[in-house]
Design a protein around this motif. Structure first.
Motif, PDB file in Angstrom:
ATOM      1  N   VAL A  18       0.848  -1.201   0.000  1.00  0.00           N
ATOM      2  CA  VAL A  18       0.000   0.000   0.000  1.00  0.00           C
ATOM      3  C   VAL A  18       0.879   1.244   0.000  1.00  0.00           C
ATOM      4  O   VAL A  18       0.658   2.179  -0.777  1.00  0.00           O
ATOM      5  CB  VAL A  18      -0.982  -0.013   1.191  1.00  0.00           C
ATOM      6  N   ALA A  24      -9.308   6.001  -1.316  1.00  0.00           N
ATOM      7  CA  ALA A  24      -9.192   4.598  -0.907  1.00  0.00           C
ATOM      8  C   ALA A  24      -9.573   3.641  -2.028  1.00  0.00           C
ATOM      9  O   ALA A  24      -8.896   2.622  -2.233  1.00  0.00           O
ATOM     10  CB  ALA A  24     -10.045   4.342   0.329  1.00  0.00           C
ATOM     11  N   LEU A  67      -6.921   3.411  -4.657  1.00  0.00           N
ATOM     12  CA  LEU A  67      -5.852   2.568  -4.126  1.00  0.00           C
ATOM     13  C   LEU A  67      -6.261   1.097  -4.158  1.00  0.00           C
ATOM     14  O   LEU A  67      -5.461   0.230  -4.537  1.00  0.00           O
ATOM     15  CB  LEU A  67      -5.513   3.012  -2.710  1.00  0.00           C
ATOM     16  N   LEU A  68      -7.501   0.807  -3.808  1.00  0.00           N
ATOM     17  CA  LEU A  68      -7.995  -0.568  -3.829  1.00  0.00           C
ATOM     18  C   LEU A  68      -7.940  -1.136  -5.254  1.00  0.00           C
ATOM     19  O   LEU A  68      -7.505  -2.271  -5.456  1.00  0.00           O
ATOM     20  CB  LEU A  68      -9.420  -0.648  -3.282  1.00  0.00           C
ATOM     21  N   MET A 103      -4.427  -1.865  -5.995  1.00  0.00           N
ATOM     22  CA  MET A 103      -3.999  -3.009  -5.181  1.00  0.00           C
ATOM     23  C   MET A 103      -4.511  -4.319  -5.781  1.00  0.00           C
ATOM     24  O   MET A 103      -3.794  -5.316  -5.798  1.00  0.00           O
ATOM     25  CB  MET A 103      -4.526  -2.818  -3.755  1.00  0.00           C
ATOM     26  N   SER A 126      -7.824  -8.481  -2.855  1.00  0.00           N
ATOM     27  CA  SER A 126      -7.848  -7.374  -1.894  1.00  0.00           C
ATOM     28  C   SER A 126      -9.256  -6.851  -1.693  1.00  0.00           C
ATOM     29  O   SER A 126     -10.022  -6.681  -2.643  1.00  0.00           O
ATOM     30  CB  SER A 126      -6.945  -6.238  -2.372  1.00  0.00           C
ATOM     31  N   THR A 129      -8.979  -4.562   4.102  1.00  0.00           N
ATOM     32  CA  THR A 129      -7.532  -4.792   4.052  1.00  0.00           C
ATOM     33  C   THR A 129      -6.795  -3.486   3.787  1.00  0.00           C
ATOM     34  O   THR A 129      -5.816  -3.151   4.460  1.00  0.00           O
ATOM     35  CB  THR A 129      -7.190  -5.815   2.941  1.00  0.00           C
ATOM     36  N   VAL A 130      -7.286  -2.741   2.792  1.00  0.00           N
ATOM     37  CA  VAL A 130      -6.642  -1.477   2.430  1.00  0.00           C
ATOM     38  C   VAL A 130      -6.823  -0.449   3.547  1.00  0.00           C
ATOM     39  O   VAL A 130      -5.869   0.234   3.921  1.00  0.00           O
ATOM     40  CB  VAL A 130      -7.189  -0.946   1.079  1.00  0.00           C
TER      41      VAL A 130
END
Length: 169
Positions: A42, A55, A58-59, A62, A69, A73-74
Motif C-alpha cells: 500500500v 481509498a 488505491l484498492l 492493489m 484485496s 484490508t486497504v
C-alpha cells in the motif's frame, strides 16, 4: 520554516521509492511495528503514484497486484501507515498520500490542493504554536499534530485564472 516538495512534482523513480521503503522499514523497526507485505505494498503504491489517492483508487490498484484485496484490508493498512507516520490522511480531499519526509524534520502543516490533491508538507513551529494557542483560547484542544490548509496549487490556480477572467460587465 521548511517545506517538503509537493506531490505535484511527479512520480519518484524506482531508486527513490526503494529508499523510502527502506526508511519506512527502519522507522517501523525503531517503533517496534511490523511493516507487513500488504502494508508495504500500500505504501509502495502511494509512493509510485506520487500524488494523493482515494481509498477506492488505491484498492483498484492493489487488486491489480493482489486480486483478492478487499476494502477492509486497504483501510487497515492505511490506518497503520498513518499511525506510523508514513502516510497522511487528507480530510480536505478524502484521500491519502505518502509522507514525503517520514524520517526528516517533523512537519505540522499540510497544504492540500482541493482540485488535484497535491500536497506540500511544511514545518513552521511558531505558526503551529500560535494556532494551538488560538484553539485553546476558543475552548478547544487539538486532536492531532498536523493541520491541513486548503488551497490551490500553482498549476490548478493557473488553470482556473483564464476561466475567472472571462466574465463581462
Amino acid at each position: 520554516m521548511t517545506t517538503a516538495p509537493a506531490a505535484a512534482s511527479g512520480t519518484p523513480d524506482d531508486a527513490t521509492i526503494q529508499a523510502r521503503l527502506q526508511t519506512a522499514e527502519a522507522l517501523c523497526l525503531r517503533q517496534g511495528l511490523k511493516l507487513t507485505p500488504i502494508r508495504r505494498k500500500v505504501l509502495e503504491l502511494l509512493l509510485r503514484h506520487g500524488r494523493s489517492l482515494k481509498a477506492y483508487e488505491l484498492l483498484d490498484t492493489m487488486r491489480s497486484v493482489h486480486p483478492g484485496s478487499a476494502p477492509p484490508t486497504v483501510y487497515r493498512a492505511l490506518d497503520f501507515l498513518v499511525e506510523a507516520g508514513l502516510v497522511h490522511r487528507l480530510d480536505a480531499v478524502n484521500a491519502w498520500i505518502a509522507c514525503h519526509d517520514a524520517d526528516g524534520d517533523p512537519h505540522d502543516l499540510l497544504i492540500v490542493c482541493t482540485h488535484c490533491g497535491a500536497v506540500a508538507e511544511i514545518s513552521d513551529p511558531a505558526m503551529s504554536r500560535q494556532l494551538a494557542e488560538r484553539v485553546t483560547q476558543a475552548g478547544f484542544s487539538l486532536s492531532g499534530h498536523e493541520m491541513e490548509i486548503r488551497a490551490l496549487c500553482p498549476a490548478c490556480r493557473q488553470q482556473a485564472q483564464p476561466a475567472a477572467c472571462k466574465h463581462t460587465h
